[in-house]
Design a protein around this motif. Structure first.
Motif, mmCIF file in Angstrom:
data_model
loop_
_atom_site.group_PDB
_atom_site.id
_atom_site.type_symbol
_atom_site.label_atom_id
_atom_site.label_comp_id
_atom_site.label_asym_id
_atom_site.label_seq_id
_atom_site.Cartn_x
_atom_site.Cartn_y
_atom_site.Cartn_z
ATOM 1 N N GLU A 186 0.816 -1.213 0.000
ATOM 2 C CA GLU A 186 0.000 0.000 0.000
ATOM 3 C C GLU A 186 0.852 1.266 0.000
ATOM 4 O OE1 GLU A 186 -1.346 0.748 4.533
ATOM 5 O OE2 GLU A 186 -2.188 -1.049 3.616
ATOM 6 N N PHE A 195 -3.827 3.187 11.915
ATOM 7 C CA PHE A 195 -2.733 3.891 11.244
ATOM 8 C C PHE A 195 -1.664 2.905 10.817
ATOM 9 C CE2 PHE A 195 -4.794 6.779 14.125
ATOM 10 C CZ PHE A 195 -4.898 7.947 13.389
ATOM 11 N N HIS A 196 -1.112 3.158 9.648
ATOM 12 C CA HIS A 196 0.033 2.379 9.181
ATOM 13 C C HIS A 196 1.173 3.349 8.917
ATOM 14 C CE1 HIS A 196 -2.630 -1.142 7.606
ATOM 15 N NE2 HIS A 196 -2.547 -1.093 8.927
ATOM 16 N N LEU A 197 2.354 2.960 9.329
ATOM 17 C CA LEU A 197 3.493 3.864 9.188
ATOM 18 C C LEU A 197 4.726 3.092 8.765
ATOM 19 C CD1 LEU A 197 3.202 5.656 12.599
ATOM 20 C CD2 LEU A 197 2.946 6.800 10.435
ATOM 21 N N CYS A 216 -13.213 5.369 18.657
ATOM 22 C CA CYS A 216 -12.177 5.487 17.628
ATOM 23 C C CYS A 216 -12.224 4.284 16.701
ATOM 24 C CB CYS A 216 -10.802 5.570 18.286
ATOM 25 S SG CYS A 216 -9.491 5.748 17.091
ATOM 26 N N ILE A 217 -12.443 4.528 15.418
ATOM 27 C CA ILE A 217 -12.478 3.400 14.478
ATOM 28 C C ILE A 217 -11.417 3.556 13.402
ATOM 29 C CG2 ILE A 217 -14.894 2.712 14.811
ATOM 30 C CD1 ILE A 217 -15.578 4.469 12.401
ATOM 31 N N LEU A 218 -10.424 4.380 13.666
ATOM 32 C CA LEU A 218 -9.356 4.543 12.687
ATOM 33 C C LEU A 218 -8.173 3.657 13.054
ATOM 34 C CD1 LEU A 218 -9.208 8.370 12.026
ATOM 35 C CD2 LEU A 218 -10.460 6.614 10.811
ATOM 36 N N GLY A 249 2.969 7.349 5.867
ATOM 37 C CA GLY A 249 1.944 6.979 6.827
ATOM 38 C C GLY A 249 0.586 7.070 6.185
ATOM 39 N N SER A 250 -0.328 6.289 6.677
ATOM 40 C CA SER A 250 -1.679 6.397 6.159
ATOM 41 C C SER A 250 -2.644 6.076 7.283
ATOM 42 C CB SER A 250 -1.900 5.414 5.007
ATOM 43 O OG SER A 250 -2.240 4.147 5.506
ATOM 44 N N THR A 251 -3.824 6.568 7.119
ATOM 45 C CA THR A 251 -4.848 6.231 8.100
ATOM 46 C C THR A 251 -6.063 5.739 7.346
ATOM 47 O OG1 THR A 251 -6.306 7.101 9.782
ATOM 48 C CG2 THR A 251 -5.560 8.658 8.139
ATOM 49 N N GLN A 252 -6.691 4.764 7.905
ATOM 50 C CA GLN A 252 -7.923 4.289 7.302
ATOM 51 C C GLN A 252 -8.828 3.729 8.380
ATOM 52 O OE1 GLN A 252 -5.052 2.461 5.285
ATOM 53 N NE2 GLN A 252 -4.603 1.955 7.400
ATOM 54 N N PRO A 253 -10.116 3.703 8.099
ATOM 55 C CA PRO A 253 -11.023 3.137 9.103
ATOM 56 C C PRO A 253 -10.769 1.640 9.225
ATOM 57 C CG PRO A 253 -12.210 3.808 7.118
ATOM 58 C CD PRO A 253 -10.807 4.252 6.936
ATOM 59 N N PHE A 312 -3.989 10.173 16.550
ATOM 60 C CA PHE A 312 -3.446 10.885 15.413
ATOM 61 C C PHE A 312 -2.235 11.709 15.841
ATOM 62 C CE2 PHE A 312 -4.244 14.411 12.107
ATOM 63 C CZ PHE A 312 -3.411 13.801 11.202
ATOM 64 N N LEU A 364 -16.743 2.916 7.397
ATOM 65 C CA LEU A 364 -17.236 4.061 8.163
ATOM 66 C C LEU A 364 -18.758 4.092 8.108
ATOM 67 C CD1 LEU A 364 -14.730 6.800 7.079
ATOM 68 C CD2 LEU A 364 -15.225 6.166 9.416
#
Lengths: 918, 93
Positions: free
Chosen positions: A160, A233-235, A229-231, A210-214, A198, A218
């Motif tokens: 990704e 994070f990938h880094l 919190c339903i997010l 980095g990215s954030t996704q639910p 965040f 949603l």
């Protein structure tokens, strides 16, 4: 350092010592449930305490310990020495952390890792519970060796990440930077704990991408819960895992940190274009690779790249090949894998490559296993001799060689004659040759060669076997630990397995396989403690002794008097008096010093209020500003401790019933935020504590009506009593605050409980309230309960003490001024009617009160509850300080007296308990 | 207020805290066409980010803070997946 923390540290030290002692006891009696219970309680309390502060490392270790003991307590887990060892280690670690906090104010960063390992080692002992498995371990996995065990399934989804970023990261990694992948899935309820995931993520060091996704689709806006919190994070960062685990140390269970092998980033992506040339293409490239013509390969790749279609899979793959050629020339396997993947247009499985690497590290093991199976066909010269084992020390080598020798011996001793026997013999010979070569004995190879040809000629293993039998001792001579006896041992085949596991272990823990020490207590520098914890009983004993001294000392003036009056020795009398004054001074100072030991600042109680007020006001939806004043005011420990409950109750009442909601306040023209002031001050020998709110005050009419409804006052009183008296009715038993205004009050405990608690400490409590403006509750307490000032009164030739707190004044009342209302005596004093009681009547002494020469009664006006009473006595004496002793034994049932005291002349003075008396 | 609601605009300033999220959600629900201005925003709490991701409003302007902008573009632009180095990632798919 803040006093609460100080107390925590000193308590923790006690607790850990006790935990250690209990664990030792348990060793002798592993089934003693009482000890286990106590142990659990200790660990549980310590954990709870540590949670008050922000030391997640400590709390986690204790939490793991608590879980473990919880199971032991419920009988789901048996006590073992192992368990005790780990718990002791854990406690030592906690103590080391306490030491850190004491010296530097925070836990050393290096402990994070230790704490994670400790938690893991504790959780290891837990029986496998699926949902616990993820909780315990630190979020760090994928140190180089464990990474090898990673399958493609749990590879981080690196695809990704955009290709350019991946290539950049790849080059950085080649330049020596570490790459880490972080998957952070915050707990749903994390907002309530004040987390901002965040923000945490944005602060991660060295972010490359980095990215954030639910973490789930949603929901629509109408269904969205903003507080859940339903997010996730990938880094991808260049920070090292240790740094990251420090960064995420509050949420180790929500984050997964994986050290990324740069090859994992090589994921060609794009449209797959069908080109007929592909296969030939791949073959040609492999050809370059076989010939190790990397320059040629590079040129060919660059050329091919020009002909591929932009955005295609092939283009991406070729670009990667170029990147790899820049840096990974030393890794032909990687290049081969990538080129081979061109055919199917499927990203190479880099984990497979890692597996090959890992397998190589265990070459000796593989070889042995292969030998045992007799699968000698695969054995060629390219087999790795044991000397290839990287970093294996000589002892490990010795083990490995012993194992190999034993296996070869076994093979040669096999009596079956399969078709592949010659191959087998060749293989053994090759192994032996390599073995002797690695030991630096090159000339053995010709001997082996000779034995081999003899064996081959005879189609039997005997010649080679006999050579081996002869020479293995010589081989052993090269080794530090011969272990020759084990060679003939039939069970020796179990050795290789041991070796294998050892090799694996040392690989899995790069730090080496020595046990990680957490700084055992014995090795710790002795932490200097500036405070001494003393059992309260010892202080009490000191207190009693000084009390006796004071009493004894008071006998000296009597003695001086007697010396003068009875024996007429004036000189002696004067000397005794001089001595007395010295002793008096020392005794006074000593008394002060002992009292001081028992003194504590009120902040001990006040400290909990900011939190309490915040929680309650939050719950009630009120805005409250808490002001604490005079926190340094000191009072006796007993007083301070017994103050806690009444104060909490009053504060809760003020918040609940006193202060209004912001809307109401605004409507009344007050600032939205209410103010609650808790003020302590010393007033002479008393402590005054005021709890002041600027709320709506107490409505005397409401109180009166409630009191009337509850039968506390009659109709006449309802009409008669003033507002102030009415407000004081809130302290009356039976009129609970709950009944006064709302039903929100705490657990049905009324203000009467506050009053009785305060009065038990010889204190008084008063309330002042102005409707609409606020309420002030004032508690006055003695500084110390040890010394009581009493006034001595005489009745029927007996002396009694009356606590001076109760005494308002002493008056003489003429016999004629006393009026009888039915059976009760009354008198009008200073314009108000005061009921009179004779002390003889109250105590049941069959004597009448005496009057003086002017036919006047001596009346002691005392305050009882809210009212005033006149006690008729025979005469007044002086007031003295006494150490009041409670009545014990048979006398304890006498409620008319609150205690007794010794007088200077040795006589006993009974102290009246006025409240009980009337 | 860190989040201002002016007519059909939602304007973020400085740091938007968790307390703001509820009001933001309400605003975006009642006026779905509202545009969001982030230029002056330096940080927004996860709760707010979540609301924006669910609502997908039109972004009038992106934060001046480049790092925050990269994050928000990744999360709020129609293409899934974001990039912090500002590279257009359309090539990779």
């Amino acid at each position: 350092m803040n006093p609460l923390l100080n107390q925590f540290l000193s308590e923790s030290r006690d607790f850990s010592q006790e935990i250690g002692a209990k664990l030792m006891q348990l060793e002798g009696a592993p089934d003693d449930q009482a000890i286990i219970d106590e142990l659990f309680r200790l660990v549980h309390t310590l954990k709870g305490n540590s949670g008050l502060f922000t030391y997640p490392e400590m709390t986690r270790v204790l939490h793991a310990g608590e879980d473990l003991l919880g199971l032991v307590r419920n009988g789901q887990l048996a006590y073992s020495r192992e368990l005790a060892d780990r718990l002791l280690d854990g406690i030592d670690l906690v103590m080391a952390m306490c030491g850190d906090i004491e010296s530097t104010g925070k836990i050393d960063v290096s402990r994070t890792q230790g704490s994670a390992q400790m938690v893991e080692s504790l959780r290891d002992l837990l029986p496998p519970v699926p949902d616990l498995a993820g909780l315990g371990g630190a979020g760090i996995s994928g140190s180089p060796a464990t990474g090898a065990a990673m399958s493609q399934l749990n590879m981080p989804p690196l695809a990704e990440i955009p290709e350019a970023t991946r290539m950049d990261a790849f080059r950085r990694s080649h330049d020596g930077e570490t790459l880490s992948w972080i998957a952070y899935t915050p707990a749903r309820e994390c907002f309530y704990q004040g987390d901002d995931p965040f923000y945490l993520v944005r602060q991660v060091p060295g972010i490359l991408w980095g990215s954030t996704q639910p973490s789930e689709p949603l929901p629509t806006l109408a269904e969205l819960d903003t507080y859940s919190c339903i997010l996730e994070f990938h880094l991808l960062t260049t920070a090292i895992p240790e740094e990251l685990s420090e960064h995420f140390r509050y949420v180790p269970d929500q984050v997964n940190i994986v050290q990324v092998d740069p090859l994992w980033l090589v994921i060609p992506l794009g449209r797959i274009e069908n080109g007929a040339a592909h296969h030939a293409f791949t073959a040609k490239m492999l050809g370059y690779l076989e010939r190790n013509n990397l320059e040629g390969l590079r040129k060919y790749t660059t050329k091919s790249l020009k002909t591929t279609i932009a955005g295609s899979w092939q283009m991406s793959a070729l670009s990667w090949l170029l990147v790899l050629l820049e840096s990974h020339t030393d890794n032909p396997e990687a290049l081969r894998l990538l080129i081979q993947s061109f055919d199917g247009a499927i990203a190479p499985d880099w984990t497979a490559l890692n597996r090959v690497d890992a397998a190589r590290a265990k070459a000796s093991v593989t070889q042995i296993e292969a030998d045992i199976k007799g699968g000698n066909e695969s054995q060629t010269g390219e087999k790795h001799p044991p000397s290839d084992i990287p970093s294996a020390d000589s002892e490990e080598q010795a083990f490995a060689r012993d194992a190999i020798l034993a296996t070869q011996l076994q093979i040669l001793q096999l009596v079956d004659h399969p078709a592949w026997e010659t191959g087998r013999i060749r293989a053994v010979a090759a192994v032996l040759r390599n073995l002797w070569m690695s030991a630096g004995n090159g000339q053995a190879s010709s001997e082996i060669e000779a034995a081999l040809s003899a064996s081959l000629a005879a189609r039997a293993s005997a010649p080679l076997l006999s050579w081996l039998e002869e020479n293995k001792e010589g081989m052993a001579g090269h080794l530090p630990q011969p272990g020759a006896t084990s060679l003939r041992d039939g069970n020796s085949s179990s050795r290789p397995v041991e070796t294998a596991t050892q090799v694996e272990h040392s690989g899995a823990r790069p730090a080496g396989d020595e046990v990680v020490k957490f700084g055992r207590r014995a090795e710790d520098a002795v932490n200097g403690q500036r405070s001494v914890k003393v059992d309260q009983a010892k202080i009490d004993r000191l207190m009693n002794l000084i009390g006796e001294l004071v009493v004894e000392k008071n006998a000296l003036p009597y003695l001086a008097q007697r010396a003068e009056s009875q024996y007429g020795v004036r000189e002696l009398s004067r000397e005794i008096k001089a001595q007395y004054s010295v002793i008096n001074r020392i005794a006074d100072e000593m008394q002060d010093a002992i009292m001081e030991v028992r003194m504590m600042p009120v902040s001990f109680v006040f400290q909990r209020f900011p939190r309490l007020v915040r929680d309650i006001s939050r719950k009630l939806g009120k805005e409250v500003n808490l002001v604490l004043e005079g926190e340094q005011t000191e009072a006796d420990k007993n007083i301070i401790e017994s103050l806690a409950d009444p104060l909490i109750h009053i504060v809760r009442n003020s918040l609940d019933h006193g202060l209004e909601t912001p809307e109401v306040r605004r409507a009344c023209g007050k600032p939205e935020t209410g103010t609650l002031t808790i003020r302590a001050a010393q007033e002479a020998d008393r402590v005054a504590i005021e709890i002041i709110d600027d709320g709506k005050g107490i409505d005397p009419m409401v109180i009166k009506r409630k009191a009337y409804e509850n039968g506390l006052i009659d109709e006449a009183a309802l009409e008669r009593i003033g507002d102030q008296e009415a407000v004081n009715l809130i302290f009356a038993a039976g009129l609970s605050t709950a009944a006064v205004i709302s039903d929100l009050s705490g657990r049905g405990v009324g203000m009467d409980v506050v009053r009785s608690a305060v009065e038990k400490m010889n204190g008084t409590v008063m309330v002042n309230s102005e409707l609409g403006k606020g309420t002030t509750i004032r508690i006055s307490l003695p500084l110390s309960m040890a010394v009581t000032q009493v006034m001595i009164v005489e009745s029927n030739r007996q002396l009694f003490g009356v606590p001076l707190d109760h005494v308002i004044e002493t008056v003489r009342v003429a016999k004629t001024a006393i009026q009888f209302i039915k059976q009760s005596m009354t008198a009008v004093l200073r314009g108000r009617v005061v009921p009179l009681k004779t002390i003889n009547g109250l105590l049941g002494i069959p004597a009448r009160a005496k009057t003086n020469a002017d036919d006047e009664f001596a009346v002691l006006l005392v305050q009882v509850g809210g009212g005033v009473l006149g006690l008729v006595v025979d005469g007044f004496r002086e007031t003295i300080d006494v150490i009041q002793k409670p009545l014990i034994g048979l006398l304890s049932g006498l409620s008319a007296y609150s205690g007794s005291a010794l007088m200077g002349d040795g006589s006993v003075l009974m102290i009246l308990n006025i409240r009980e008396l009337v | 207020m860190p989040i201002e609601f002016i007519a059909d605009q939602v304007i973020f300033r400085d740091v938007a805290s968790v307390e703001e999220a509820e009001a933001l959600l309400e605003q975006l629900q009642t006026s779905p066409r509202a545009t969001v201005g982030l230029a002056a925003c330096t940080h927004l709490h996860t709760a707010n980010l979540q609301v924006l991701m669910a609502a997908r409003p039109v972004i009038a302007n992106w934060p001046e803070n480049i790092e925050l902008r990269a994050w928000l573009e990744g999360a709020l632009k129609p293409v899934l997946g974001g990039s912090l180095d500002g590279n257009d990632d359309s090539r990779s798919r």
